[in-house]
Scaffold this motif. Structure first.
Motif, PDB file in Angstrom:
ATOM      1  N   GLU A   1      35.863  37.534  39.878  1.00  0.00           N
ATOM      2  CA  GLU A   1      36.553  36.862  41.223  1.00  0.00           C
ATOM      3  C   GLU A   1      36.497  35.248  41.121  1.00  0.00           C
ATOM      4  O   GLU A   1      36.916  34.350  41.450  1.00  0.00           O
ATOM      5  CB  GLU A   1      36.920  36.815  42.676  1.00  0.00           C
ATOM      6  N   LYS A   2      34.606  35.429  40.807  1.00  0.00           N
ATOM      7  CA  LYS A   2      34.406  33.707  40.598  1.00  0.00           C
ATOM      8  C   LYS A   2      33.969  33.492  40.013  1.00  0.00           C
ATOM      9  O   LYS A   2      33.030  34.031  39.000  1.00  0.00           O
ATOM     10  CB  LYS A   2      33.655  33.583  42.246  1.00  0.00           C
TER      11      LYS A   2
ATOM     12  N   GLY B   1      43.896  32.923  42.281  1.00  0.00           N
ATOM     13  CA  GLY B   1      43.598  33.742  42.662  1.00  0.00           C
ATOM     14  C   GLY B   1      41.849  33.456  42.923  1.00  0.00           C
ATOM     15  O   GLY B   1      40.717  34.004  43.993  1.00  0.00           O
ATOM     16  N   LYS B   2      41.706  33.436  41.849  1.00  0.00           N
ATOM     17  CA  LYS B   2      39.950  33.420  41.689  1.00  0.00           C
ATOM     18  C   LYS B   2      39.397  31.514  41.550  1.00  0.00           C
ATOM     19  O   LYS B   2      40.306  30.842  42.109  1.00  0.00           O
ATOM     20  CB  LYS B   2      39.706  33.051  39.506  1.00  0.00           C
ATOM     21  N   SER B   3      37.899  31.715  42.065  1.00  0.00           N
ATOM     22  CA  SER B   3      37.313  29.950  42.326  1.00  0.00           C
ATOM     23  C   SER B   3      36.559  30.314  41.521  1.00  0.00           C
ATOM     24  O   SER B   3      36.086  30.971  40.368  1.00  0.00           O
ATOM     25  CB  SER B   3      36.987  30.616  43.402  1.00  0.00           C
TER      26      SER B   3
ATOM     27  N   TRP C   1      38.088  39.581  35.319  1.00  0.00           N
ATOM     28  CA  TRP C   1      37.532  41.125  36.442  1.00  0.00           C
ATOM     29  C   TRP C   1      37.043  40.195  37.149  1.00  0.00           C
ATOM     30  O   TRP C   1      36.632  40.396  38.430  1.00  0.00           O
ATOM     31  CB  TRP C   1      36.243  41.177  35.006  1.00  0.00           C
TER      32      TRP C   1
ATOM     33  N   MET D   1      32.401  40.582  45.958  1.00  0.00           N
ATOM     34  CA  MET D   1      32.805  39.068  44.650  1.00  0.00           C
ATOM     35  C   MET D   1      31.825  39.460  43.890  1.00  0.00           C
ATOM     36  O   MET D   1      31.057  39.612  43.606  1.00  0.00           O
ATOM     37  CB  MET D   1      32.607  38.411  45.461  1.00  0.00           C
ATOM     38  N   LYS D   2      32.589  39.680  42.037  1.00  0.00           N
ATOM     39  CA  LYS D   2      32.464  39.529  41.110  1.00  0.00           C
ATOM     40  C   LYS D   2      32.440  38.492  41.102  1.00  0.00           C
ATOM     41  O   LYS D   2      33.594  37.378  40.272  1.00  0.00           O
ATOM     42  CB  LYS D   2      33.500  40.163  40.333  1.00  0.00           C
ATOM     43  N   THR D   3      31.003  37.933  40.223  1.00  0.00           N
ATOM     44  CA  THR D   3      30.955  36.746  39.237  1.00  0.00           C
ATOM     45  C   THR D   3      30.619  36.576  37.700  1.00  0.00           C
ATOM     46  O   THR D   3      30.126  37.421  37.610  1.00  0.00           O
ATOM     47  CB  THR D   3      29.543  35.957  40.587  1.00  0.00           C
TER      48      THR D   3
END
Length: 195
Positions: free
Chosen positions: A78-79, A123-125, A76, A1-3
């Motif tokens: 995801e979260k 799709g991101k959070s 880039w 998970m890229k944050t």
């Protein structure tokens, strides 16, 4: 998970900064979080002032070369984790200026001519961590939940981000504010986060 962590507080001695450290600590101990980037808007000296004129038109904001790196960070991630204080019933002007410029039409959403646009960041959070001097329920009771509505409905849901978690910590300037307990809560959340 890229944050991607978007940190918005001018003081690195603040409680918000302590929350940032706990997010980083928990994330570093979580095998599900593969990469973390921090955008410190004040340290970055981000210019929150929105300018439209003959050279800079609102419809072209998604093409602004000066903002390209910030759009790339959002793409880039995801979260997306927002850490900010609540001042005057809302996030700081610095964060709002960032939102005004980065979450632009044809990047974060696309107008389809109907009531609501198409969110382009599906799709991101997101996680929103906010602190305030007043009691936790002050925004809910006195402000009709305005800070949360602003971040969740007016911004994140609007651009397609449906999964949003809130941590709203009140009474943070009180000696009885249980700051350590709340910092531990954030650390444990990010240490065990799996999606």
């Amino acid at each position: 998970m890229k944050t991607l962590i978007i940190f918005t507080h001018p003081n690195h001695q603040s409680l918000c900064y302590a929350f940032l450290q706990k997010v980083l600590q928990g994330s570093s101990e979580n095998p599900n979080i593969t990469d973390v980037k921090v955008l410190d808007l004040y340290k970055e000296e981000f210019n929150p002032v929105l300018i439209f004129n003959k050279q800079k038109k609102r419809r072209d904001m998604h093409l602004d070369s000066q903002l390209k790196k910030y759009r790339e960070q959002i793409t880039w991630a995801e979260k997306i984790v927002f850490i900010y204080p609540i001042w005057w019933g809302r996030p700081p002007a610095m964060l709002l200026g960032y939102i005004d410029q980065i979450f632009a039409s044809n990047f974060a959403y696309k107008d389809k001519g109907g009531l609501l646009p198409e969110g382009l960041l599906k799709g991101k959070s997101a996680v929103c961590i906010s602190t305030m001097m007043g009691p936790k329920y002050y925004p809910l009771v006195w402000l009709n939940n305005a800070p949360k509505v602003l971040m969740k409905k007016a911004l994140l849901n609007y651009v397609g981000i449906r999964k949003v978690k809130f941590f709203e910590f009140g009474s943070m300037e009180s000696p009885k504010g249980r700051q350590k307990e709340k910092l531990d809560k954030i650390y444990k959340y990010f240490k065990t986060l799996n999606g």
